[in-house]
Design an enzyme around this catalytic site. Sequence first.
Site, mmCIF file in Angstrom:
data_model
loop_
_atom_site.group_PDB
_atom_site.id
_atom_site.type_symbol
_atom_site.label_atom_id
_atom_site.label_comp_id
_atom_site.label_asym_id
_atom_site.label_seq_id
_atom_site.Cartn_x
_atom_site.Cartn_y
_atom_site.Cartn_z
ATOM 1 N N GLY A 215 -90.032 -145.451 51.858
ATOM 2 C CA GLY A 215 -90.668 -144.601 52.874
ATOM 3 C C GLY A 215 -90.460 -145.164 54.269
ATOM 4 O O GLY A 215 -90.128 -144.431 55.209
ATOM 5 N N ASP B 81 -87.674 -145.453 44.585
ATOM 6 C CA ASP B 81 -86.663 -145.298 45.631
ATOM 7 C C ASP B 81 -85.936 -143.982 45.467
ATOM 8 O O ASP B 81 -85.422 -143.416 46.433
ATOM 9 C CB ASP B 81 -85.682 -146.472 45.596
ATOM 10 C CG ASP B 81 -86.371 -147.759 46.020
ATOM 11 O OD1 ASP B 81 -87.033 -148.385 45.166
ATOM 12 O OD2 ASP B 81 -86.296 -148.106 47.216
ATOM 13 N N ARG C 154 -78.192 -148.698 53.412
ATOM 14 C CA ARG C 154 -78.574 -149.026 52.029
ATOM 15 C C ARG C 154 -78.315 -147.776 51.186
ATOM 16 O O ARG C 154 -78.698 -146.676 51.570
ATOM 17 C CB ARG C 154 -80.049 -149.456 51.948
ATOM 18 C CG ARG C 154 -80.296 -150.800 52.654
ATOM 19 C CD ARG C 154 -81.678 -151.345 52.340
ATOM 20 N NE ARG C 154 -81.770 -151.850 50.978
ATOM 21 C CZ ARG C 154 -82.920 -152.180 50.397
ATOM 22 N NH1 ARG C 154 -84.055 -152.043 51.040
ATOM 23 N NH2 ARG C 154 -82.935 -152.652 49.160
ATOM 24 N N LYS D 247 -88.368 -138.337 47.936
ATOM 25 C CA LYS D 247 -87.662 -139.366 47.165
ATOM 26 C C LYS D 247 -86.951 -138.758 45.952
ATOM 27 O O LYS D 247 -86.328 -139.465 45.171
ATOM 28 C CB LYS D 247 -88.631 -140.456 46.733
ATOM 29 C CG LYS D 247 -89.109 -141.272 47.939
ATOM 30 C CD LYS D 247 -90.120 -142.288 47.567
ATOM 31 C CE LYS D 247 -90.599 -143.013 48.811
ATOM 32 N NZ LYS D 247 -91.823 -143.780 48.525
ATOM 33 N N CYS E 135 -93.170 -154.951 42.755
ATOM 34 C CA CYS E 135 -92.613 -154.860 44.099
ATOM 35 C C CYS E 135 -93.712 -154.476 45.089
ATOM 36 O O CYS E 135 -94.894 -154.769 44.870
ATOM 37 C CB CYS E 135 -91.428 -153.910 44.168
ATOM 38 S SG CYS E 135 -90.432 -154.225 45.666
ATOM 39 N N ASN F 164 -86.111 -147.654 40.786
ATOM 40 C CA ASN F 164 -87.058 -148.480 41.551
ATOM 41 C C ASN F 164 -86.597 -149.939 41.457
ATOM 42 O O ASN F 164 -85.595 -150.250 40.806
ATOM 43 C CB ASN F 164 -88.479 -148.289 41.000
ATOM 44 C CG ASN F 164 -89.535 -148.878 41.912
ATOM 45 O OD1 ASN F 164 -89.512 -148.669 43.134
ATOM 46 N ND2 ASN F 164 -90.460 -149.652 41.366
#
Length: 320
Positions: free
Chosen positions: A19, A194, A59, A230, A125, A204
Amino acid sequence: MVLSETAERITSMEIRGAGRIARAAVEALKEYSEGLDSPDLTAYKKSMQEAADTLLATRPTAVSLPNAIHYTLASLKAADSLPAARAALRERADEFIRSSLHAIEWIAEIGARHISDGDVLLTHCNSQAALACIIEAHRQGKEIEVYATEVRPRGQGLLTLQALDQAGIRTNYIIDSAVRHFMNEIDLVIVGADAVTVNGAVVNKIGTAPIALAANEARTNVIVAAETYKFAPLTILGDLIEIEERSGSEVLSEEIAARFRHVTIRNPVFDVTPASYIDLIITEKGALPPGLAYVIIRDYLGWSIEEFSKPHGLDDRNTD
Ligand code: RI2
């Protein structure tokens, strides 16, 4: 901040989290647009596309980044003058940032309903969306305890510890490989995402998939907190989400690595958890089983399978 600096900070993970990188990229596009000295609309659009490409190259995995950038740039389509284009982009960028922050508030509200008094949770995470659910449940007075993983190699678990500790939530900090050892004590696994594919698989942080496997074996529910942006539209076409592999020096220092002649350090930073290991995905539009991911892509991102029967349909798509 200049756009290349934001791009660099995303690449180096100084700005991280699916995000956050989306919002930072949109903010960078807006700033870039404001300072752009273009002779005409065509030149402006070309420069904006180049700026977008720089950000897109940072990324590869978190689909929040391309979704946010495409959504912001789509505002330029209807503009018939340079000032109109700049204004439309500014408005769209502000709207995206505002609504993405709102989305986390909604997710917190909806996610907290799935956390019960007395629950022991496990998170992996550092997900703003997942943490928002946990913190909201605590705020509502539910007695909860959390297991938070270390998250090798970058150690994002520390950020999670900070957030949970600050909220006054009882937390156990464990190394990633201790997950199965503790799984029988866990009532609910809650992580972020992600990317979510059309078939409900969740991409993720590396280590999420083995956590989901261990949870499945222990019959522990797994929920994923993920904003609708997402979800990955191109997976409708069978596109795969690229899994980012970062430098081995994040895992082993170059000095130590230099001692070995036959060793390659592999450092994939995300993994894929199949839909069958996920019980629920919490979005700002509601909680849904992963099998309904297509509905989110169609209804909230505006991509439908019918569109793809048209030639060149993809190039013309936007998230309007
Ligand atoms: P929010 C992060 O990626 C983690 O994988 C985390 O679960 C995910 O983004 C979602 O985070 P990284 O940038 O958007 O640390 O929920 O590689 O904050």
